[in-house]
Scaffold this motif. Structure first.
Motif, PDB file in Angstrom:
ATOM      1  N   GLY A  44       0.983  -1.332   0.033  1.00 35.22           N
ATOM      2  CA  GLY A  44       0.043   0.038   0.042  1.00 35.22           C
ATOM      3  C   GLY A  44       0.885   1.303  -0.053  1.00 35.22           C
ATOM      4  O   GLY A  44       0.584   2.194  -0.474  1.00 35.22           O
ATOM      5  N   ARG A 101      -6.660   5.131 -11.263  1.00 38.98           N
ATOM      6  CA  ARG A 101      -7.081   4.032 -11.420  1.00 38.98           C
ATOM      7  C   ARG A 101      -6.289   3.075 -10.976  1.00 38.98           C
ATOM      8  O   ARG A 101      -6.583   1.925 -10.303  1.00 38.98           O
ATOM      9  CB  ARG A 101      -7.894   3.791 -12.861  1.00 38.98           C
ATOM     10  CG  ARG A 101      -8.407   2.446 -12.959  1.00 38.98           C
ATOM     11  CD  ARG A 101      -8.999   2.224 -14.182  1.00 38.98           C
ATOM     12  NE  ARG A 101      -9.324   0.922 -14.396  1.00 38.98           N
ATOM     13  CZ  ARG A 101      -8.694  -0.106 -14.881  1.00 38.98           C
ATOM     14  NH1 ARG A 101      -7.283   0.285 -14.965  1.00 38.98           N
ATOM     15  NH2 ARG A 101      -9.087  -1.403 -15.203  1.00 38.98           N
ATOM     16  N   VAL A 148      -5.929   2.806  -6.895  1.00 38.80           N
ATOM     17  CA  VAL A 148      -7.072   2.264  -6.260  1.00 38.80           C
ATOM     18  C   VAL A 148      -6.763   0.864  -6.424  1.00 38.80           C
ATOM     19  O   VAL A 148      -7.462  -0.030  -5.310  1.00 38.80           O
ATOM     20  CB  VAL A 148      -8.499   2.932  -6.900  1.00 38.80           C
ATOM     21  CG1 VAL A 148      -9.486   2.024  -6.325  1.00 38.80           C
ATOM     22  CG2 VAL A 148      -8.337   4.318  -6.712  1.00 38.80           C
ATOM     23  N   ILE A 149      -6.556   0.178  -7.653  1.00 41.82           N
ATOM     24  CA  ILE A 149      -6.425  -1.170  -7.732  1.00 41.82           C
ATOM     25  C   ILE A 149      -5.341  -1.839  -6.824  1.00 41.82           C
ATOM     26  O   ILE A 149      -5.631  -2.730  -6.048  1.00 41.82           O
ATOM     27  CB  ILE A 149      -6.244  -1.606  -8.992  1.00 41.82           C
ATOM     28  CG1 ILE A 149      -7.453  -1.307  -9.938  1.00 41.82           C
ATOM     29  CG2 ILE A 149      -6.148  -3.197  -9.263  1.00 41.82           C
ATOM     30  CD1 ILE A 149      -7.118  -1.597 -11.594  1.00 41.82           C
ATOM     31  N   HIS A 150      -4.160  -1.245  -6.791  1.00 42.35           N
ATOM     32  CA  HIS A 150      -3.142  -1.662  -5.785  1.00 42.35           C
ATOM     33  C   HIS A 150      -3.545  -1.437  -4.373  1.00 42.35           C
ATOM     34  O   HIS A 150      -3.251  -2.495  -3.632  1.00 42.35           O
ATOM     35  CB  HIS A 150      -1.858  -0.466  -5.963  1.00 42.35           C
ATOM     36  CG  HIS A 150      -1.040  -0.879  -7.032  1.00 42.35           C
ATOM     37  ND1 HIS A 150      -0.417  -2.088  -7.221  1.00 42.35           N
ATOM     38  CD2 HIS A 150      -0.682  -0.365  -8.180  1.00 42.35           C
ATOM     39  CE1 HIS A 150       0.324  -2.192  -8.278  1.00 42.35           C
ATOM     40  NE2 HIS A 150       0.130  -1.166  -8.959  1.00 42.35           N
ATOM     41  N   LEU A 151      -4.180  -0.494  -4.115  1.00 33.74           N
ATOM     42  CA  LEU A 151      -4.814  -0.225  -2.569  1.00 33.74           C
ATOM     43  C   LEU A 151      -5.729  -1.135  -2.165  1.00 33.74           C
ATOM     44  O   LEU A 151      -5.733  -1.735  -1.156  1.00 33.74           O
ATOM     45  CB  LEU A 151      -5.328   1.112  -2.290  1.00 33.74           C
ATOM     46  CG  LEU A 151      -4.167   2.198  -2.416  1.00 33.74           C
ATOM     47  CD1 LEU A 151      -4.743   3.584  -2.057  1.00 33.74           C
ATOM     48  CD2 LEU A 151      -3.173   2.180  -1.450  1.00 33.74           C
ATOM     49  N   ALA A 152      -6.741  -1.559  -3.247  1.00 28.61           N
ATOM     50  CA  ALA A 152      -7.661  -2.516  -2.898  1.00 28.61           C
ATOM     51  C   ALA A 152      -7.133  -3.999  -2.756  1.00 28.61           C
ATOM     52  O   ALA A 152      -7.355  -4.789  -1.651  1.00 28.61           O
ATOM     53  CB  ALA A 152      -8.775  -2.656  -4.046  1.00 28.61           C
ATOM     54  N   ALA A 153      -5.920  -4.393  -3.587  1.00 26.47           N
ATOM     55  CA  ALA A 153      -5.391  -5.512  -3.141  1.00 26.47           C
ATOM     56  C   ALA A 153      -4.614  -5.644  -1.820  1.00 26.47           C
ATOM     57  O   ALA A 153      -4.697  -6.567  -1.126  1.00 26.47           O
ATOM     58  CB  ALA A 153      -4.474  -5.857  -4.396  1.00 26.47           C
ATOM     59  N   SER A 154      -4.088  -4.217  -1.583  1.00 28.85           N
ATOM     60  CA  SER A 154      -3.229  -4.538  -0.194  1.00 28.85           C
ATOM     61  C   SER A 154      -4.289  -4.644   0.925  1.00 28.85           C
ATOM     62  O   SER A 154      -3.956  -5.142   1.978  1.00 28.85           O
ATOM     63  CB  SER A 154      -2.614  -2.939  -0.278  1.00 28.85           C
ATOM     64  OG  SER A 154      -2.114  -2.777   1.102  1.00 28.85           O
ATOM     65  N   VAL A 155      -5.357  -3.588   1.077  1.00 24.91           N
ATOM     66  CA  VAL A 155      -6.455  -3.937   2.038  1.00 24.91           C
ATOM     67  C   VAL A 155      -7.099  -5.313   2.055  1.00 24.91           C
ATOM     68  O   VAL A 155      -7.090  -5.840   3.125  1.00 24.91           O
ATOM     69  CB  VAL A 155      -7.559  -2.709   1.614  1.00 24.91           C
ATOM     70  CG1 VAL A 155      -8.542  -3.141   2.723  1.00 24.91           C
ATOM     71  CG2 VAL A 155      -7.060  -1.658   2.022  1.00 24.91           C
ATOM     72  N   LEU A 156      -7.098  -5.725   1.144  1.00 22.80           N
ATOM     73  CA  LEU A 156      -7.778  -7.345   0.817  1.00 22.80           C
ATOM     74  C   LEU A 156      -6.719  -8.219   1.547  1.00 22.80           C
ATOM     75  O   LEU A 156      -7.196  -9.221   2.662  1.00 22.80           O
ATOM     76  CB  LEU A 156      -7.983  -7.939  -0.506  1.00 22.80           C
ATOM     77  CG  LEU A 156      -8.389  -9.180  -0.463  1.00 22.80           C
ATOM     78  CD1 LEU A 156      -9.792  -9.680   0.207  1.00 22.80           C
ATOM     79  CD2 LEU A 156      -8.626  -9.739  -2.105  1.00 22.80           C
TER      80      LEU A 156
END
Length: 378
Positions: free
Chosen positions: A263, A278, A281-289
């Motif tokens: 992240g 964009r 956001v995808i990077h951060l979403a994968a990090s949060v998951l």
């Protein structure tokens, strides 16, 4: 426009091949049709030899060819292999001098029951991912079971050798990635540092066969940051990095911290213009998951509460010592010396932006990850 000022496709081909003499036959016709100093072949020869077109001076062709050869993929792989062999050799000397075939400390209880279940045919996947203290050491268990099956007996030294091979692979991986991202000079520097850091026996950890989880967590952490952190989202390398991140959750308790470093790399890439909104956001979403799954797998051992810092002062002292790589004297000074290069790289990354973005993101990502590791043990 003069022929000597433009490189044809044939010229470029010859230069890429390192300019062997036989390759100049491709330009023989051009030589005959355009005799003199300004011909393409003459220009090519001068370029390949390091001289000036038409000057008649051969220059340092051998040195130029050597530099190109040392920058080729074959040499890159050879250097990485050399780093792996040097580190592995040093570790094997340490294991051979001080190792023992007998299991050590908690390996008796942690592995003994595992092997009994495997022998009785009652071993399940739940046993592989079951907590061991604060950790879920699935990859260590899989490795040890494979060694037991292949060797026919439980041997701590064989486990140490396998761990040494993995440990050496980490140093080789770091030098290989540094070479790919930063070029030959940075790659050679990284190779030297990897040998110093990974070859010398700073602790007795390489004599504990069951402790391969600490090498697994480092290996998967580096892969997560280097692949998922530096690749565009949804590309094959990005998915491979994400897989490495989830694998890291089953190495040691701190494996989840690679998600936080991922992240941080995404945010830095967005701040410096490497990633669009964009992609960030995808990077951060994968990090949060990944972080959420890791937190869900977290194990708390009540009896270990006394080992944690209970005040801000205790945490700070412990963190500084961990940041100084457990150096017993002048920890704060040692920590500043160790971490100053990272801060300088971060400043340059923010100031200069797109120059070597991959190398800068990798260094900052690994630095954030190491700082979080130091905080986790404080």
């Amino acid at each position: 426009m003069a022929h000597g000022s433009v490189r044809t496709a044939a010229q470029e081909r010859v230069l890429r091949r390192g300019a062997p003499l036989s390759a100049f036959r491709e330009l023989a016709v051009t030589d005959r049709e355009n005799p003199g100093a300004g011909s393409p072949a003459d220009s090519l020869r001068a370029s390949a030899e390091g001289g000036q077109p038409g000057s008649g001076e051969p220059g340092s062709g051998s040195a130029a060819r050597l530099r190109r050869s040392l920058s080729s993929p074959a040499w890159l792989h050879a250097w990485a292999l050399a780093v792996w062999l040097v580190i592995l050799g040093a570790r094997l000397i340490h294991i051979g001098s001080f190792g023992t075939a007998m299991p050590i400390t908690d390996a008796w209880s942690a592995e003994g029951e595992l092997y009994l279940k495997a022998d009785r045919g009652t071993l399940s996947w739940q046993d592989l991912v079951a907590p061991h203290n604060e950790h879920r050491v699935a990859f260590t268990r899989l490795l040890d079971l494979a060694l037991l099956a292949g060797n026919g007996q439980w041997d701590n030294r064989l486990q140490c050798v396998a761990g040494a091979a993995l440990h050496a692979a980490i140093g080789a991986l770091l030098s290989w990635v540094a070479w790919r991202l930063g070029g030959r000079r940075i790659g050679l520097t990284a190779a030297g540092l990897a040998v110093v850091v990974f070859a010398l026996p700073y602790s007795m950890n390489d004599l504990y066969g069951f402790n391969s989880q600490y090498d697994f967590v480092v290996f998967f952490g580096i892969l997560t940051i280097a692949l998922a952190g530096l690749s565009r989202p949804l590309r094959p390398a990005w998915w491979a990095g994400l897989l490495a991140g989830f694998c890291g959750l089953f190495t040691a308790g701190s494996g989840v911290l690679a998600a936080a470093a991922l992240g941080a790399v995404a945010l830095l890439g967005w701040a410096t213009g490497t990633w669009r909104a964009r992609e960030t956001v995808i990077h951060l979403a994968a990090s949060v998951l990944m972080l959420g799954v890791g937190i869900a797998l977290t194990v708390t051992v009540p009896g270990h509460a006394v080992l944690r810092a209970h005040t801000a002062g205790e945490f700070l002292r412990s963190f500084v010592k961990a940041a100084a790589l457990m150096h017993p004297h002048m920890s704060a000074v040692v920590a500043v010396v160790i971490w100053l290069p990272l801060l300088l790289v971060l400043r340059e990354r923010l100031r200069r932006g797109a120059e070597r973005p991959g190398l800068g993101l990798l260094v900052v990502g690994l630095g954030v990850w190491l700082a979080l590791q130091a905080a986790a043990v404080s």
